[in-house]
Design an enzyme around this catalytic site. Sequence first.
Site: not given
Length: 282
Positions: A52, A96, A119
């Site tokens: 990412k 994460q 997200d």
Amino acid sequence: MVLLDGYTLARLKEEALRHEIQTLQQTLQFCPKLVVILVGTDNASVLYVNMKAKACARVGIDCVLQTLSAQTSQKELLNLLDAHNRNPSVHGILVQLPLPKHIDTRRVIEAIAPHKDVDGFHPLNVGRVYSNSLYTGFLPATAMGVMQLLEHYNIEVKGKDVAIVGASNIIGKPLASLMLNAGATISLCHILTKDISLYTKKADIVCVGVGQPKLLKADMVKEGAVVVDIGINKVEGKIVGDADFEGLKDKVDFITPVPRGVGPMTIACLLQNTLHAAKGCA
């Protein structure tokens, strides 16, 4: 059989994002900023956050990676999130997953400001997906990537029968909502489903993402189906998906490879969400 090449499409989308971000910087002296928080040193998580970060660098997003000890307390993590929520220079926040067992994942997700939740996991953003009201919210990146991949290859979803194997909050549920919003008829299978093949055999489009290598086999789909493999597994040092690619490739019309299928699209959509968040602050 046509491969749904997510890698090439993701690179095209990254190039468009790079140009848009360059324009934003030149006209407003403004750079999108994403904070990625990693708690612990899980090998897969380290790999994902590094991917990412590299993607952010390619398009010009300022990515700040914060790696915390696996012993970090929930309170410490929540305090850090609160600081980033209140920092106007931070446009997107990503924690994460998975988190260490002593941290309540739901509590952490709900602590991220909805307008920085790139997200798309905050309940407010989930509700916007469910109600098909996405004027200001974010789509979960994997589900968003699947839909964009199908659209790119002119695979019609409206009026189709779609079987989704895997009902997680990250993949299955949001993908089912997007498919339903697009006019598909959905079968959502999960660990308690008695016979998955009862649903997959009838489906025009089968999406699978449960983390079980070669779960979906050729005798479980109809001739000419579309297979979207969202699974990521490591078997004998090789990355494979949840679909038996070799067995399926001569029976289906379209199929995603693993790797280079849905994975790159997930990251590309995360970048899109980050830019969207930044533009909301510009």
